[in-house]
Design a protein around this motif. Structure first.
Motif, short mmCIF file in Angstrom:
data_model
loop_
_atom_site.label_atom_id
_atom_site.label_comp_id
_atom_site.label_asym_id
_atom_site.label_seq_id
_atom_site.Cartn_x
_atom_site.Cartn_y
_atom_site.Cartn_z
N THR A 156 59.92 -40.06 -46.97
CA THR A 156 59.66 -39.02 -47.96
C THR A 156 59.95 -39.52 -49.37
O THR A 156 59.21 -39.22 -50.31
CB THR A 156 60.51 -37.78 -47.66
N PHE A 157 61.03 -40.29 -49.52
CA PHE A 157 61.37 -40.83 -50.84
C PHE A 157 60.25 -41.72 -51.36
O PHE A 157 59.83 -41.59 -52.52
CB PHE A 157 62.67 -41.62 -50.74
N VAL A 158 59.74 -42.61 -50.54
CA VAL A 158 58.64 -43.48 -50.95
C VAL A 158 57.38 -42.66 -51.21
O VAL A 158 56.55 -43.02 -52.05
CB VAL A 158 58.38 -44.56 -49.88
N GLY A 159 57.24 -41.50 -50.53
CA GLY A 159 56.09 -40.63 -50.74
C GLY A 159 56.00 -40.03 -52.12
O GLY A 159 54.95 -39.48 -52.50
N TYR A 160 57.07 -40.11 -52.89
CA TYR A 160 57.02 -39.67 -54.29
C TYR A 160 56.40 -40.74 -55.20
O TYR A 160 56.05 -40.44 -56.34
CB TYR A 160 58.41 -39.33 -54.80
N PHE A 161 56.28 -41.97 -54.70
CA PHE A 161 55.77 -43.07 -55.51
C PHE A 161 54.44 -43.62 -54.97
O PHE A 161 53.74 -44.32 -55.68
CB PHE A 161 56.81 -44.19 -55.58
N THR A 162 54.16 -43.34 -53.72
CA THR A 162 52.88 -43.67 -53.10
C THR A 162 52.34 -42.38 -52.49
O THR A 162 53.11 -41.67 -51.84
CB THR A 162 53.06 -44.72 -51.98
N PRO A 163 51.06 -42.04 -52.70
CA PRO A 163 50.54 -40.79 -52.12
C PRO A 163 50.93 -40.66 -50.65
O PRO A 163 50.63 -41.54 -49.84
CB PRO A 163 49.02 -40.94 -52.31
N ILE A 164 51.63 -39.58 -50.33
CA ILE A 164 52.29 -39.49 -49.03
C ILE A 164 51.31 -39.42 -47.87
O ILE A 164 51.60 -39.90 -46.77
CB ILE A 164 53.26 -38.29 -49.01
N ARG A 165 50.14 -38.87 -48.10
CA ARG A 165 49.14 -38.83 -47.02
C ARG A 165 48.61 -40.23 -46.72
O ARG A 165 48.41 -40.58 -45.56
CB ARG A 165 48.01 -37.87 -47.40
#
Length: 457
Positions: A156-165
């Motif tokens: 989830t943390f990385v999903g703030y910097f790379t589109p999570i989908r």
């Protein structure tokens, strides 16, 4: 021989229920719903909150920020720091006790541990028991759940910097990039280590806030306090016994306040830097007071002046509006208002003017003097914009190239602009000129940039 090292004694916090425990779980739910749910929200056919470092764009709902908007991040950090100072001066370590990630994730990991291994006494017996298949199964199950939760947190943390989908798709396909893999496992490992093993040691030894909080405390700060006058001398007694006849105070010395403390301190020893202000000792002490038939409030939120002088809640609230609090509040409101006004007035257009170093100035047809400039036009909106470019500053100055440019959403586009002046319009040397870039569909969006026009000898 004096040893400067003391091994850590593991703390087994006892479960507790009550008002402050409920508030703590409410903040756990709110913070985690926001953290885990926010990356999945969509806004204008994109992720609502995304910090796209590769494209150098930060999307926050309808707001698009660029590296040039770093001042807003500075303003946000200043606001957060002042808010922390204000809340600490008024009511102690509210952030630490209820909303700090270390507290929140420790609470979640303790809940998992309780569901797998049992409550405090069961966990202590399990750790003291000999190795067995049952012990291995419980420990293994607990750590598997911890690791899965930690990896989901890192994802989830990385999903703030790379589109999570997109991140979910490449994760399922086992084709994560090296940096994505590193940060998922790094943040997951940090969560696993801090919340599963280090726990109170982070608060006691690693967090600087515990060390400098005393600079923000005074005798009118609301803190978790023990009413020593009422509680001492402490000692056990039967429910039917008269404590006054026995020469005892209200404290029955059950030590439950120590057992529920996540940092393992005894609040009866007074204010200590390890106290995170979670209120667990208040909840359990109120339960004990109810059982023995004594009034609640032996351990409570109060101030040092309030305890010493016997003030009621209204008197302590009136003392809260003291000069330090008023100064913090005034500065916080002023900076917050200034940042909000700046964001409201922020123009969704940025322009940089760069002189073409390959041809500083030259003479063209009909004796006209020409300078060449490169305009970097940044469209900070999420719709395609058409901009009209004009120039002023010298008699007869005109643009001899295309004076309109179309820029795609959140794109930076470069335009080569040839500027000419008629013969004799200016003396030899450098002359200030101004470029005006205006949105064709919105007259209110325009930017004026200064440049220098060179006239050769």
């Amino acid at each position: 021989m004096v040893s400067l090292y003391a091994s850590r004694k593991k703390i087994y916090p006892r479960s507790v229920s009550g008002l402050f425990s409920q508030w703590r779980w409410i903040t756990v739910w709110i913070t985690q719903i926001v953290f885990y749910g926010l990356p999945w929200l969509e806004w204008n056919a994109r992720q609502a909150v995304l910090f796209d470092l590769e494209a150098r764009r930060f999307y926050i709902f309808g707001l698009v920020l660029y590296p040039q908007d770093f001042i807003y991040l500075t303003g946000l950090l200043v606001i957060a720091a002042l808010a922390l100072f204000l809340f600490t001066a008024v009511a102690g370590r509210l952030w630490c006790g209820y909303a700090c990630p270390q507290t929140v994730y420790t609470e979640i990991f303790l809940w998992i541990e309780k569901k797998v291994e049992g409550d405090r006494s069961a966990r202590m017996r399990l750790d003291d028991s000999a190795f067995s298949a049952g012990k291995f199964g419980k420990k293994w199950s607990k750590h598997v759940l911890w690791i899965l939760f930690s990896l989901w947190t890192g994802f989830t943390f990385v999903g703030y910097f790379t589109p999570i989908r997109e991140l979910a798709a490449v994760s399922l396909a086992a084709s994560l990039g090296p940096w994505q893999t590193f940060w998922i496992f790094f943040y997951g490992f940090a969560t696993y280590g801090n919340a599963g093993f280090m726990r109170e040691q982070v608060c006691k030894y690693m967090c600087p806030y515990a060390r400098f909080q005393s600079a923000m405390f005074d005798k009118d700060t609301m803190i978790v306090t023990y009413d020593e006058k009422r509680g001492e001398p402490r000692g056990p007694r039967s429910k039917k016994a008269d404590p006054k006849a026995l020469g005892l105070g209200s404290c029955v010395d059950c030590t439950l306040c120590v057992q529920v403390c996540p940092t393992g301190i005894d609040i009866r020893n007074g204010l200590q830097y390890e106290c995170i202000g979670c209120g667990a000792c208040i909840d359990v002490c109120d339960e004990v007071m109810d059982k023995v038939g004594y009034p609640r409030g032996l351990v409570k939120y109060s101030t040092q002046n309030g305890i010493a002088q016997g003030w009621n809640t209204q008197q302590m609230i009136r003392r809260a509006m003291r000069p330090r609090v008023l100064v913090y509040t005034g500065i916080l409101l002023a900076i917050t208002f200034a940042v909000m006004i700046s964001l409201f007035l922020r123009k969704p257009l940025k322009v940089d003017v760069i002189r073409d170093r390959g041809a500083l100035a030259r003479m063209v047809e009909q004796g006209r003097i020409e300078n060449v400039f490169r305009l970097q036009v940044m469209n900070a909106t999420e719709s395609t914009q058409r901009y009209v470019i004009s120039v002023s500053g010298l008699p007869g100055i005109t643009i001899a190239s295309e004076s309109e440019i179309e820029v795609l959403p959140t794109e930076v586009r470069s335009a080569v602009i040839r500027v000419q002046v008629p013969p004799g319009a200016a003396d030899t040397g450098s002359h200030p000129i101004h470029f005006e870039i205006k949105a064709a569909e919105d007259d209110g969006v325009s930017v004026t940039e200064k440049a220098a026009f060179l006239v050769p000898r």
